[in-house]
Design a protein around this motif. Structure first.
Motif, PDB file in Angstrom:
ATOM      1  N   LYS A 190      23.659   5.355  43.999  1.00 32.26           N
ATOM      2  CA  LYS A 190      24.091   3.976  44.202  1.00 32.26           C
ATOM      3  C   LYS A 190      24.757   3.816  45.572  1.00 32.26           C
ATOM      4  O   LYS A 190      24.475   2.861  46.291  1.00 32.26           O
ATOM      5  N   LYS A 191      25.574   4.767  45.941  1.00 30.94           N
ATOM      6  CA  LYS A 191      26.260   4.729  47.242  1.00 30.94           C
ATOM      7  C   LYS A 191      25.248   4.709  48.386  1.00 30.94           C
ATOM      8  O   LYS A 191      25.343   3.896  49.308  1.00 30.94           O
ATOM      9  N   GLN A 192      24.276   5.585  48.338  1.00 29.97           N
ATOM     10  CA  GLN A 192      23.245   5.643  49.383  1.00 29.97           C
ATOM     11  C   GLN A 192      22.374   4.395  49.378  1.00 29.97           C
ATOM     12  O   GLN A 192      22.039   3.867  50.429  1.00 29.97           O
ATOM     13  N   LEU A 193      22.017   3.939  48.198  1.00 27.78           N
ATOM     14  CA  LEU A 193      21.184   2.745  48.073  1.00 27.78           C
ATOM     15  C   LEU A 193      21.867   1.537  48.705  1.00 27.78           C
ATOM     16  O   LEU A 193      21.284   0.834  49.530  1.00 27.78           O
ATOM     17  N   PHE A 194      23.111   1.290  48.336  1.00 26.66           N
ATOM     18  CA  PHE A 194      23.801   0.114  48.865  1.00 26.66           C
ATOM     19  C   PHE A 194      24.100   0.241  50.358  1.00 26.66           C
ATOM     20  O   PHE A 194      24.141  -0.762  51.062  1.00 26.66           O
ATOM     21  N   LYS A 195      24.257   1.444  50.837  1.00 25.73           N
ATOM     22  CA  LYS A 195      24.438   1.645  52.276  1.00 25.73           C
ATOM     23  C   LYS A 195      23.189   1.167  53.025  1.00 25.73           C
ATOM     24  O   LYS A 195      23.283   0.499  54.050  1.00 25.73           O
ATOM     25  N   GLY A 214      19.645 -11.588  52.432  1.00 28.94           N
ATOM     26  CA  GLY A 214      18.848 -12.228  51.402  1.00 28.94           C
ATOM     27  C   GLY A 214      19.475 -12.098  50.036  1.00 28.94           C
ATOM     28  O   GLY A 214      20.495 -11.433  49.861  1.00 28.94           O
ATOM     29  N   ASN A 215      18.852 -12.736  49.068  1.00 32.61           N
ATOM     30  CA  ASN A 215      19.384 -12.705  47.708  1.00 32.61           C
ATOM     31  C   ASN A 215      18.371 -12.168  46.699  1.00 32.61           C
ATOM     32  O   ASN A 215      18.539 -12.330  45.514  1.00 32.61           O
ATOM     33  N   LYS A 216      17.320 -11.505  47.200  1.00 31.26           N
ATOM     34  CA  LYS A 216      16.289 -10.939  46.329  1.00 31.26           C
ATOM     35  C   LYS A 216      16.142  -9.451  46.607  1.00 31.26           C
ATOM     36  O   LYS A 216      16.238  -9.010  47.753  1.00 31.26           O
ATOM     37  N   VAL A 217      15.876  -8.709  45.553  1.00 33.36           N
ATOM     38  CA  VAL A 217      15.622  -7.279  45.693  1.00 33.36           C
ATOM     39  C   VAL A 217      14.627  -6.871  44.606  1.00 33.36           C
ATOM     40  O   VAL A 217      14.585  -7.469  43.534  1.00 33.36           O
ATOM     41  N   LEU A 231      22.393  -3.632  40.804  1.00 36.21           N
ATOM     42  CA  LEU A 231      21.714  -4.591  41.674  1.00 36.21           C
ATOM     43  C   LEU A 231      22.036  -6.039  41.315  1.00 36.21           C
ATOM     44  O   LEU A 231      22.194  -6.870  42.195  1.00 36.21           O
ATOM     45  N   ILE A 232      22.148  -6.335  40.017  1.00 38.63           N
ATOM     46  CA  ILE A 232      22.392  -7.728  39.636  1.00 38.63           C
ATOM     47  C   ILE A 232      23.808  -8.183  39.999  1.00 38.63           C
ATOM     48  O   ILE A 232      24.069  -9.381  40.058  1.00 38.63           O
ATOM     49  N   LYS A 233      24.684  -7.248  40.265  1.00 40.43           N
ATOM     50  CA  LYS A 233      26.030  -7.614  40.720  1.00 40.43           C
ATOM     51  C   LYS A 233      26.012  -8.086  42.175  1.00 40.43           C
ATOM     52  O   LYS A 233      26.913  -8.776  42.619  1.00 40.43           O
ATOM     53  N   ARG A 234      24.991  -7.701  42.899  1.00 44.29           N
ATOM     54  CA  ARG A 234      24.934  -7.973  44.335  1.00 44.29           C
ATOM     55  C   ARG A 234      23.888  -9.028  44.719  1.00 44.29           C
ATOM     56  O   ARG A 234      24.043  -9.691  45.731  1.00 44.29           O
TER      57      ARG A 234
END
Length: 87
Positions: free
Chosen positions: A29-34, A41-44, A58-61
């Motif tokens: 999660k740390k690496q992903l969000f980095k 944007g607001n889509k992933v 992901l839904i928190k962000r």
């Protein structure tokens, strides 16, 4: 592996008993969000989402989160986890 191989693998384990916590995703999660902080944007989309372990993070962000997996069984387990956790 072929789609049916992933479905067989998925059916051999009760993923609903491990709701979103079969692994320690702290470092992932740390690496992903980095990495994704670089993109606006607001889509992933979570490609190869499996049972959706990263979806709660992901839904928190992001406003719109899409999950895709090759195995319909994995998607089924992910949908069940989503419903159980009221996400």
């Amino acid at each position: 592996m072929k789609k049916r191989d992933w479905d067989i693998l998925a059916s051999k384990k009760n993923y609903t008993s491990e709701i979103y916590s079969p692994f320690d995703f702290k470092e992932t999660k740390k690496q992903l969000f980095k990495e994704i902080k670089k993109y606006k944007g607001n889509k992933v989309i979570d490609l190869g989402c499996g049972i959706g372990n990263l979806i709660p993070f992901l839904i928190k962000r992001y406003k719109n989160v899409y999950a895709v997996d090759y195995s319909p069984k994995m998607i089924e387990y992910g949908n069940n986890n989503y419903k159980i956790n009221h996400l």
